[in-house]
Design an enzyme around this catalytic site. Structure first.
Site, PDB file in Angstrom:
ATOM      1  N   HIS A   1      -5.046  -5.348  -0.882  1.00  0.00           N
ATOM      2  CA  HIS A   1      -6.277  -5.365   0.789  1.00  0.00           C
ATOM      3  C   HIS A   1      -6.667  -5.992   1.119  1.00  0.00           C
ATOM      4  O   HIS A   1      -7.981  -5.640   1.299  1.00  0.00           O
ATOM      5  CB  HIS A   1      -6.441  -3.455   0.718  1.00  0.00           C
TER       6      HIS A   1
ATOM      7  N   GLU B   1      -2.665  -2.874  -7.726  1.00  0.00           N
ATOM      8  CA  GLU B   1      -3.832  -3.182  -6.557  1.00  0.00           C
ATOM      9  C   GLU B   1      -4.024  -1.632  -6.427  1.00  0.00           C
ATOM     10  O   GLU B   1      -3.429  -0.458  -5.962  1.00  0.00           O
ATOM     11  CB  GLU B   1      -2.928  -3.567  -5.862  1.00  0.00           C
TER      12      GLU B   1
ATOM     13  N   SER C   1       1.030  -1.278   0.148  1.00  0.00           N
ATOM     14  CA  SER C   1       0.252  -0.023  -0.234  1.00  0.00           C
ATOM     15  C   SER C   1       0.835   1.524   0.236  1.00  0.00           C
ATOM     16  O   SER C   1       1.768   1.426  -0.842  1.00  0.00           O
ATOM     17  CB  SER C   1      -0.993   0.103   1.141  1.00  0.00           C
TER      18      SER C   1
END
Length: 305
Positions: free
Chosen positions: A277, A208, A113
């Protein structure tokens, strides 16, 4: 040029848990569980001095978060730096850090992330990193973390990472090999024009995302395209697209379509790789040369050399 592989961990080694971004309010128990996990593998764990500090959105001031990361970078007894969580904030300390000692004695930097900022920046220093679970991942149902934890341990201790992925009919087929780069789309886009922007030429890009509208994802993909991200790329691996928000006016196309539109027709694309996630977040070594076999009817292979 082949990237440097930091030394894999061995029992008795020390790992530091630091928070370079979001605050860890009411999450001490979770981070303690992460510490216990690492200790169960025979590792020693130290916490950053300011780990549980709070400065509004962040885990302490920029200076405090920077100090914890710098201390871990410079301490020769620490063999890996594990991000407690992401959120937002890593970019605020990147340019405050001195990587001189780190380059002399590389160690593993671990997270996903917002930690994409570190993956990109350190890639440009010529050193591999690990895209894997963070401390706050321990909040998930233990049954959903089996592969997440197992592959993280493999990456950390130097075991082979090989994945068989169910085919998607939307996959674009092909077999290629190349260096793996990438991470969170928003962070990749925020790196454009800086020293932390990566080159994707001849490489395999992983992407992502979480919590964005489709129009926002399209905007970021178009920005990456205009910056040449997809022009000379070898392949794309698409991880989880989590908690996508709905427009008041329906957007009208899928995320897969948005990706297919920006990636040249001759470039293989693997959809639905379990990383990002979601609780099932398989570890990957960023900067490592991988072999990718993509089918739209049979199992696909992602093999780390």
């Amino acid at each position: 040029m082949k990237l440097i592989t930091p030394p894999y961990l061995q029992k008795g080694d020390t790992i530091a848990i630091v928070a370079p971004a979001g605050v860890l309010k009411n999450r001490k128990h979770t981070i303690n569980k992460a510490k216990e996990l690492a200790e169960s593998w025979g590792l020693k764990v130290v916490y950053g001095k300011h780990l549980f500090n709070q400065n509004h959105h962040f885990a302490g001031t920029d200076e405090e978060r920077c100090q914890d990361f710098q201390d871990a970078l410079d301490d020769p007894s620490i063999k890996a730096i594990w991000a407690a969580r992401g959120g937002y904030g890593s970019v605020r300390i990147l340019d405050k850090l001195d990587f001189t000692k780190f380059k002399q004695q590389p160690k593993w930097i671990i997270g996903y992330s917002d930690i994409t900022a570190f993956h990109n920046h350190i890639h440009n220093l010529g050193i591999e990193t690990i895209h894997a679970m963070m401390g706050t991942s321990m909040e998930e149902n233990p049954e959903d973390l089996v592969q997440t934890i197992a592959t993280f341990k493999k990456a950390l201790f130097g075991a082979k990472l090989n994945y068989k992925i169910s085919a998607s009919k939307k996959n674009r087929v092909g077999e290629v090999s190349g260096e793996l780069v990438g991470g969170n789309i928003a962070i990749l886009t925020s790196m454009l024009g800086s020293d932390s922007q990566i080159s994707t030429n001849g490489k395999i890009l992983f992407i992502e995302e979480i919590g964005e509208y489709k129009y926002s994802i399209d905007r970021m993909l178009q920005s990456l395209k205009r910056a040449g991200y997809f022009a000379k790329i070898k392949a794309v691996i698409v991880g989880d697209m989590t908690k996508i928000k709905k427009n008041t006016t329906p957007w009208g196309s899928s995320i897969e379509q948005l990706i297919l539109e920006v990636v040249p027709n001759n470039v293989p694309i693997l959809f639905n790789f379990p990383a990002g996630h979601e609780p099932d977040n398989r570890a990957m070594i960023m900067g490592r040369k991988i072999k990718l076999s993509v089918s739209n009817s049979k199992q696909c292979l992602v093999l780390f050399n």
